[in-house]
Design an enzyme around this catalytic site. Structure first.
Site, PDB file in Angstrom:
ATOM      1  N   TYR A   1       0.898  -1.171   0.000  1.00 44.83           N
ATOM      2  CA  TYR A   1       0.000   0.000   0.000  1.00 44.83           C
ATOM      3  C   TYR A   1       0.931   1.214   0.000  1.00 44.83           C
ATOM      4  O   TYR A   1       0.876   2.053   0.874  1.00 44.83           O
ATOM      5  CB  TYR A   1      -0.824  -0.090   1.286  1.00 44.83           C
ATOM      6  CG  TYR A   1      -2.078   0.719   1.406  1.00 44.83           C
ATOM      7  CD1 TYR A   1      -3.021   0.780   0.381  1.00 44.83           C
ATOM      8  CD2 TYR A   1      -2.367   1.401   2.592  1.00 44.83           C
ATOM      9  CE1 TYR A   1      -4.187   1.498   0.542  1.00 44.83           C
ATOM     10  CE2 TYR A   1      -3.533   2.116   2.756  1.00 44.83           C
ATOM     11  CZ  TYR A   1      -4.442   2.154   1.721  1.00 44.83           C
ATOM     12  OH  TYR A   1      -5.615   2.861   1.884  1.00 44.83           O
TER      13      TYR A   1
ATOM     14  N   HIS B   1      -2.429   7.445  -2.869  1.00 42.21           N
ATOM     15  CA  HIS B   1      -3.531   6.481  -2.838  1.00 42.21           C
ATOM     16  C   HIS B   1      -4.014   6.255  -1.397  1.00 42.21           C
ATOM     17  O   HIS B   1      -5.214   6.315  -1.122  1.00 42.21           O
ATOM     18  CB  HIS B   1      -3.094   5.155  -3.463  1.00 42.21           C
ATOM     19  CG  HIS B   1      -4.123   4.067  -3.340  1.00 42.21           C
ATOM     20  ND1 HIS B   1      -5.338   4.115  -3.988  1.00 42.21           N
ATOM     21  CD2 HIS B   1      -4.128   2.915  -2.620  1.00 42.21           C
ATOM     22  CE1 HIS B   1      -6.039   3.037  -3.684  1.00 42.21           C
ATOM     23  NE2 HIS B   1      -5.331   2.281  -2.851  1.00 42.21           N
TER      24      HIS B   1
END
Ligand code: CA
Length: 393
Positions: free
Chosen positions: A110, A115
């Site tokens: 991640y 994002h």
């Protein structure tokens, strides 16, 4: 030269290792049988395999020597392979491409700050966009290797449990099917259980990279993900590009990463130039309007955590890596709305539908929609090819 490795078959040959050259595929077993690898520790039989794992396991010195030999053969003024063109070159349109790796374990990170921040703003509007751990460690979850498929494989819309309008769970097809634009890191060397891989050695474990689409059902994900993270919202399918680009091909495109503040713990330092300047795009083709619509343009240099940091963190507790493992970066979003790497962000959780040239609009994917991810570096000197998939019911 990109010279990516993949697995192909033809009507009269089984799966085997090939290297892509524009519109042709070079059959490496045949190149080896003709004697071009005779002075190297390479048995041509290693190329007559249904996956790249055995070749990758020969190690970087051998794989690098093969790449070097291919560059010599292809750039030599006398074109030594031309005499054998009928034997070693296959027109790409005559070949079927297959999943290039037997994937052992798959981990999804991640690693894009944009994002993670965008998702935080949407899902936790009252709090900080990033959770307190995010800038101290590369957050990840263990994904599902069995449902990783090669580009072109249709993606079946998943059924699942979601939260209905009256806040009660309901069962049915996902209504928030999404793509995630990611880079996949193919591990080409095994490490020993109990022995961390230092950040200084991390890249020696990377064989190459692929384009990666981590299909996601946002409505299933949103209801299931707390407290243990994604499960059925993610594990129904992930698509990879058929060609694996060796890390060596990307050497000229190394770049500095972002300034990391706060400074990470020592085992994650230094991030080094373990970032790459790779342009990426996501395009959509709808069934009624076959012209491509560019959804997103982004770049892997926007990642906060470097490739080396992902590997150092993954193994710091003694977790071992195996040849064929796949690490994905997580969705790569850039700073501008046109560089967001998922429909979740592009449509801001469905609140800003995207208008398409065919007059329709999208918040999430509809049946028949095709998503294609592409990647390249420089003036397309290095081409990562594409990974595509279309949604079926
Ligand atoms: Ca993902």
């Amino acid at each position: 030269m990109t010279l990516p490795y993949g697995i192909f078959s033809t009507s009269d040959s089984d799966k085997r290792v090939g290297v892509r050259l524009d519109h042709q595929i070079l059959d490496l077993e045949m190149v080896g049988r003709l004697g071009f690898f005779d002075d190297m520790a390479v048995d041509p039989a290693v190329f007559k395999k249904p996956v790249l794992n055995e070749f990758m396991a020969l190690g970087k010195p051998v794989c690098g020597a093969v790449r070097h030999r291919l560059i010599e053969l292809l750039t030599h003024p006398e074109k030594p392979l031309d005499t054998f063109a009928e034997l070693v070159l296959i027109p790409a349109e005559h070949a079927t491409l297959h999943l290039p790796i037997r994937v052992g374990d798959y981990t999804d990170f991640y690693a894009s700050e944009e994002h993670a921040s965008n998702v935080g703003r949407m899902f936790r509007p009252q709090g900080d966009p990033l959770l307190p751990n995010w800038k101290h460690l590369p957050v990840a979850y263990h994904g599902r290797a069995s449902s990783i498929v090669v580009s072109g494989t249709p993606i079946k819309r998943p059924n699942g449990q979601t939260l209905g309008p009256d806040q009660q769970p309901v069962f049915g097809p996902s209504n928030a099917l999404d793509f995630e634009l990611e880079l996949g890191i193919v591990i080409g060397k095994s490490s020993r259980l109990g022995e961390p891989v230092s950040i200084h050695e991390a890249e020696s474990y990377v064989f190459g990279i692929v384009l990666f689409n981590d299909w996601s059902a946002r409505d299933i994900q949103r209801w299931e993900y707390q407290p243990l993270g994604p499960f059925l919202g993610k594990n129904f399918a992930s698509s990879v590009s058929p060609w694996v680009v060796p890390l060596e091909a990307l050497e000229p495109f190394r770049t500095d990463g972002p300034k990391q503040e706060p400074t990470p713990l020592p085992y994650l330092q230094p991030a080094g130039r373990s970032y790459f300047d790779i342009e990426m795009e996501a395009v959509l083709q709808t069934p009624d309007y076959p012209t491509e619509v560019i959804l997103s343009r982004t770049n892997t240099r926007y990642l906060y955590w470097s490739v080396g940091q992902l590997i150092a963190h993954h193994t710091v507790n003694g977790c071992n890596l195996n040849v064929g493992d796949l690490l994905a970066t997580g969705t790569i979003s850039g700073p501008s709305p046109h560089s967001y790497g998922s429909l979740l962000e592009l449509s801001w959780n469905g609140t800003r539908p995207l208008s398409l040239p065919d007059g329709s609009s999208r918040t999430f994917l509809q049946d028949g929609d095709m998503v294609i991810l592409r990647g390249w570096a420089g003036n397309r000197q290095i081409d990562l090819g594409e990974v595509s998939g279309h949604i079926i019911r």
